[in-house]
Design an enzyme around this catalytic site. Structure first.
Site, PDB file in Angstrom:
ATOM      1  N   HIS A  64      -2.236  -5.135   1.634  1.00 25.68           N
ATOM      2  CA  HIS A  64      -3.616  -5.952   1.297  1.00 25.68           C
ATOM      3  C   HIS A  64      -3.318  -7.509   1.024  1.00 25.68           C
ATOM      4  CE1 HIS A  64      -7.630  -6.954   0.069  1.00 25.68           C
ATOM      5  NE2 HIS A  64      -6.957  -7.356  -0.954  1.00 25.68           N
ATOM      6  N   LYS A 113       0.811  -1.092  -0.029  1.00 25.46           N
ATOM      7  CA  LYS A 113       0.134  -0.123  -0.056  1.00 25.46           C
ATOM      8  C   LYS A 113       0.980   1.320  -0.026  1.00 25.46           C
ATOM      9  CE  LYS A 113      -4.035  -2.201   2.241  1.00 25.46           C
ATOM     10  NZ  LYS A 113      -5.213  -1.748   3.282  1.00 25.46           N
ATOM     11  N   GLU A 122      -9.462 -10.664  -7.640  1.00 21.71           N
ATOM     12  CA  GLU A 122      -8.400  -9.632  -7.346  1.00 21.71           C
ATOM     13  C   GLU A 122      -7.083  -9.852  -8.315  1.00 21.71           C
ATOM     14  OE1 GLU A 122      -7.509  -9.544  -2.958  1.00 21.71           O
ATOM     15  OE2 GLU A 122      -9.589  -8.715  -2.590  1.00 21.71           O
ATOM     16  N   TYR A 140     -12.444  -2.169  -3.504  1.00 22.74           N
ATOM     17  CA  TYR A 140     -13.038  -2.364  -2.210  1.00 22.74           C
ATOM     18  C   TYR A 140     -14.571  -2.393  -2.292  1.00 22.74           C
ATOM     19  CZ  TYR A 140      -8.272  -2.225  -0.308  1.00 22.74           C
ATOM     20  OH  TYR A 140      -7.134  -2.214   0.171  1.00 22.74           O
ATOM     21  N   ASN A 186      -2.211   0.439   6.912  1.00 19.39           N
ATOM     22  CA  ASN A 186      -1.620  -1.136   7.467  1.00 19.39           C
ATOM     23  C   ASN A 186      -0.872  -1.668   6.466  1.00 19.39           C
ATOM     24  OD1 ASN A 186      -3.552  -1.634   5.732  1.00 19.39           O
ATOM     25  ND2 ASN A 186      -4.762  -2.671   7.242  1.00 19.39           N
TER      26      ASN A 186
HETATM   27  P1  CMP Z   1      -7.362  -4.580   3.525  1.00 16.87           P
HETATM   28  O1  CMP Z   1      -6.851  -5.978   3.871  1.00 16.87           O
HETATM   29  O2  CMP Z   1      -6.833  -3.699   2.451  1.00 16.87           O
HETATM   30  O3  CMP Z   1      -9.014  -4.509   3.427  1.00 16.87           O
HETATM   31  C1  CMP Z   1      -9.953  -3.656   3.597  1.00 16.87           C
HETATM   32  C2  CMP Z   1      -9.368  -2.360   4.224  1.00 16.87           C
HETATM   33  O4  CMP Z   1     -10.141  -1.543   5.011  1.00 16.87           O
HETATM   34  C3  CMP Z   1      -8.261  -2.699   5.301  1.00 16.87           C
HETATM   35  O5  CMP Z   1      -7.188  -3.343   4.918  1.00 16.87           O
HETATM   36  C4  CMP Z   1      -7.939  -1.444   6.179  1.00 16.87           C
HETATM   37  O6  CMP Z   1      -6.916  -0.681   5.608  1.00 16.87           O
HETATM   38  C5  CMP Z   1      -9.259  -0.807   6.040  1.00 16.87           C
HETATM   39  N1  CMP Z   1      -9.939  -0.929   7.155  1.00 16.87           N
HETATM   40  C6  CMP Z   1     -10.648  -1.777   7.681  1.00 16.87           C
HETATM   41  N2  CMP Z   1     -11.206  -1.353   9.052  1.00 16.87           N
HETATM   42  C7  CMP Z   1     -10.906  -0.263   9.042  1.00 16.87           C
HETATM   43  C8  CMP Z   1     -11.187   0.973  10.105  1.00 16.87           C
HETATM   44  N3  CMP Z   1     -12.020   0.646  11.237  1.00 16.87           N
HETATM   45  N4  CMP Z   1     -10.665   2.016   9.949  1.00 16.87           N
HETATM   46  C9  CMP Z   1     -10.109   2.381   8.799  1.00 16.87           C
HETATM   47  N5  CMP Z   1      -9.681   1.549   7.674  1.00 16.87           N
HETATM   48  C10 CMP Z   1     -10.144   0.412   7.718  1.00 16.87           C
END
Ligand code: CMP
Length: 141
Positions: free
Chosen positions: A115, A9, A126, A49, A112
């Site tokens: 993904h 990311k 995906e 998403y 984070n």
């Molecule tokens: P990802 O694995 O990319 O899949 C969905 C994404 O939504 C997740 O990682 C996070 O980056 C984001 N996400 C999920 N929950 C939250 C949250 N409570 N606040 C902000 N971002 C979130």
């Protein structure tokens, strides 16, 4: 052999952590079959998403994913989907297990770092999104 999709990311590409992430997935037995550096436009991010549409974090997630380059890659391994989920750790780096990718380099729920596909069915969708004949993401610049 199973395939899954990993995305580095924008927070991780901005910190030059692409190599560190690839090193760790390779050390864990995954083979990188395809990899590219690209950028998402808002429409592509919303489509990628789509399952999260309506959630409070959806708009922020989409604009964050468009904020810089990303590196999607296809990884192959037996049990690739579940093994990669274990390697990256929980969504929130502050709750992720010690030694997981998100624990080590993630910053918060949104930033984070990576993904990973959550099931073999979503992995197929995906992977096609980024590497199928009809590619959705624009080239990186
Ligand atoms: P990802 O694995 O990319 O899949 C969905 C994404 O939504 C997740 O990682 C996070 O980056 C984001 N996400 C999920 N929950 C939250 C949250 N409570 N606040 C902000 N971002 C979130």
């Amino acid at each position: 052999m199973e395939r899954t999709l990993l995305i580095v990311k924008p927070d991780a590409t901005a910190r030059n952590l692409i190599g560190e992430i690839v090193r760790r997935v390779e050390c864990s037995g995954f083979t990188v079959e395809q990899i590219t550096k690209t950028r998402l436009g808002m429409e592509q991010a919303r489509r990628f998403y789509a399952v999260h549409e309506g959630k409070p974090f959806f708009a922020g997630l989409c604009s964050y994913m468009c904020s810089g380059p990303i590196v999607p890659m296809v990884l192959a391994k037996e049990n690739a989907v579940s093994d990669l989920r274990a390697l990256i750790g929980a969504t929130d780096p502050r709750r992720a297990a010690c030694g997981t990718l998100r624990y080590d380099i993630g910053e918060d729920n949104q930033r984070n770092s990576v993904h990973a596909s959550d099931a073999p069915e979503s992995a197929e969708i995906e992977i096609a999104f980024f590497f199928g004949r009809e590619q959705h993401a624009a080239p990186s610049h």
